[in-house]
Design a protein around this motif. Structure first.
Motif, mmCIF file in Angstrom:
data_model
loop_
_atom_site.group_PDB
_atom_site.id
_atom_site.type_symbol
_atom_site.label_atom_id
_atom_site.label_comp_id
_atom_site.label_asym_id
_atom_site.label_seq_id
_atom_site.Cartn_x
_atom_site.Cartn_y
_atom_site.Cartn_z
ATOM 1 N N LEU A 24 0.806 -1.210 0.000
ATOM 2 C CA LEU A 24 0.000 0.000 0.000
ATOM 3 C C LEU A 24 0.844 1.267 0.000
ATOM 4 C CD1 LEU A 24 -2.625 -1.113 2.681
ATOM 5 C CD2 LEU A 24 -2.852 -1.201 0.191
ATOM 6 N N GLY A 25 2.170 1.098 0.059
ATOM 7 C CA GLY A 25 3.052 2.252 0.130
ATOM 8 C C GLY A 25 3.712 2.343 1.494
ATOM 9 N N ASP A 26 4.893 2.931 1.542
ATOM 10 C CA ASP A 26 5.653 2.974 2.790
ATOM 11 C C ASP A 26 4.920 3.750 3.882
ATOM 12 O OD1 ASP A 26 7.502 1.540 1.435
ATOM 13 O OD2 ASP A 26 9.078 3.068 1.445
ATOM 14 N N ASP A 27 4.350 4.892 3.540
ATOM 15 C CA ASP A 27 3.682 5.706 4.554
ATOM 16 C C ASP A 27 2.475 4.978 5.139
ATOM 17 O OD1 ASP A 27 5.524 7.717 4.157
ATOM 18 O OD2 ASP A 27 4.268 8.801 2.705
ATOM 19 N N THR A 28 1.677 4.382 4.266
ATOM 20 C CA THR A 28 0.514 3.637 4.747
ATOM 21 C C THR A 28 0.935 2.436 5.579
ATOM 22 O OG1 THR A 28 -0.712 4.292 2.767
ATOM 23 C CG2 THR A 28 -1.585 2.448 4.037
ATOM 24 N N ALA A 29 2.012 1.751 5.141
ATOM 25 C CA ALA A 29 2.496 0.593 5.890
ATOM 26 C C ALA A 29 2.935 1.004 7.303
ATOM 27 C CB ALA A 29 3.648 -0.064 5.140
ATOM 28 N N ARG A 30 3.624 2.131 7.401
ATOM 29 C CA ARG A 30 4.039 2.610 8.731
ATOM 30 C C ARG A 30 2.817 2.917 9.605
ATOM 31 N NH1 ARG A 30 7.725 5.706 5.581
ATOM 32 N NH2 ARG A 30 9.863 4.907 5.736
ATOM 33 N N SER A 31 1.826 3.526 9.004
ATOM 34 C CA SER A 31 0.632 3.855 9.785
ATOM 35 C C SER A 31 -0.102 2.601 10.246
ATOM 36 C CB SER A 31 -0.305 4.735 8.955
ATOM 37 O OG SER A 31 -0.856 4.007 7.857
ATOM 38 N N LEU A 32 0.065 1.492 9.520
ATOM 39 C CA LEU A 32 -0.552 0.223 9.912
ATOM 40 C C LEU A 32 0.308 -0.575 10.876
ATOM 41 C CD1 LEU A 32 -1.970 -0.911 6.439
ATOM 42 C CD2 LEU A 32 -3.257 -0.008 8.389
ATOM 43 N N GLY A 33 1.476 -0.028 11.221
ATOM 44 C CA GLY A 33 2.333 -0.683 12.206
ATOM 45 C C GLY A 33 3.403 -1.582 11.630
ATOM 46 N N ALA A 34 3.600 -1.577 10.328
ATOM 47 C CA ALA A 34 4.626 -2.420 9.718
ATOM 48 C C ALA A 34 6.008 -1.809 9.938
ATOM 49 C CB ALA A 34 4.362 -2.586 8.223
#
Length: 349
Positions: free
Chosen positions: A236-246
């Motif tokens: 989903l993209g790096d920013d979205t992944a970070r927001s999901l806790g990845a």
């Protein structure tokens, strides 16, 4: 669910819940497993000397040392087991590679793993005099591991991105294949010994070789399957992944480790085999959608189907000789993959 009463003024009709896809996916995976069992039986029974299934059963479970039993248990069983392990490893490696680079046309060799293994093998043959296949395995695996680490460093380590990793892997692959060609041109003995290995084959399989690569492929498979959720988030993209806790850095490092274990061990045992890790994940994605929780199990089951099926075809079409499985997968995979990429609806990541 839909309401079964008249709607009051201002009330909105609830949307129908989407149909559950769990059952079709599970049934599809079960069917794929059944196909794999059939192809596995064919791999043991079919060859230059066809063997009835009752004699296959006798050779596997009631070994008496007859010629047929020797062919079944000492020749075709190790070959089939290696095809199962290597095929599954290549399929998982291809799916992880495509998710990591966000490129549905990526293959396990994109990060230089195949080139690293090949460079290590040609160096061992030419400079150290290694002649046995079991000796090749450890050098090939070491070469794959070293090149994977170098590509990760060149790609930016903690700041690595899919594009930078792919570019670093492409550059390493070009440099290493230049080195391989130079060594083989200067050393004809190395050329003769490498010629068979570089085509890709299961013909030299034995239980010792299967035992050597088994731990690496099992650990790599478990690691790849465990990365399904974080890789889904990264799609989903790096920013979205970070927001999901990845955890992006950890996921990329673990993915590189999984690729090294899977592709390195499979390449070490069989040589570089093309199209398996490229085509099967792409086909699976068209069936299951982009969810890696389903793509990875499907790829692990269907990739050995392709590899063992190609091996059986190679044994049948050139009787009493045989075509190496690497040649057959290239001949089978090329036209099919061209058809796939020319379709109007392609499976996207």
């Amino acid at each position: 669910m839909l309401v079964d009463r008249p709607l009051e003024r201002g009330e909105i009709q609830p949307a129908a819940s989407p149909p559950r896809r769990l059952a079709p996916r599970a049934l599809g995976l079960l069917a794929a497993t059944g196909v794999l069992l059939v192809v596995t039986a064919a791999s043991i029974a079919v060859g230059a000397k066809p063997i009835p299934l009752d004699q296959v059963w006798h050779g596997l479970f009631h070994y008496t040392g007859s010629d047929t039993d020797v062919v079944v248990k000492d020749v075709r069983l190790p070959r089939t087991l290696l095809g199962l392990l290597a095929g599954s490893g290549l399929g998982l490696a291809g799916a992880v590679m495509q998710a990591l680079t966000r490129n549905p046309l990526a293959d396990p060799g994109l990060l230089g793993v195949n080139a690293g293994a090949s460079a290590a093998v040609v160096s061992a043959i030419s400079f150290l005099g290694v002649t046995s296949l079991t000796g090749y395995v450890w050098f090939a695996f070491l070469g794959a591991a070293v090149v994977s680490a170098v590509v990760y460093v060149l790609g930016g380590s903690r700041s690595a991105t899919p594009v930078r990793l792919a570019l670093a892997g492409t550059a390493m692959t070009a440099a290493l294949y230049g080195y391989i060609n130079a060594v083989m041109l200067l050393d004809t003995a190395a050329l003769d010994k490498m010629r068979f290995w570089t085509v890709g084959s299961l013909a030299s399989a034995n239980m010792s070789l299967v035992g050597q690569v088994l731990p690496f492929l099992v650990v790599g498979s478990l690691l790849a399957l465990g990365l399904a959720r974080p890789l889904n988030a990264m799609a989903l993209g790096d920013d979205t992944a970070r927001s999901l806790g990845a955890h992006l850095t950890r996921t990329r490092v673990l993915a590189m480790v999984a690729l090294t274990l899977l592709c390195g061990a499979a390449t070490a045992a069989c040589g570089p085999i093309v199209f398996v890790g490229l085509m099967i994940p792409h086909l699976v994605r068209a069936l299951t959608g982009p969810d890696l929780r389903w793509i990875l199990p499907y790829a692990a089951v269907l990739s050995p189907v392709l590899l063992l099926g190609a091996d059986v075809v190679g044994r049948v079409v050139a009787r009493p000789a045989e075509l190496q499985v690497g040649i057959v997968t290239a001949l089978m995979g090329g036209p099919v993959f061209i058809h796939l990429i020319r379709r109007r609806r392609m499976a996207h990541l």
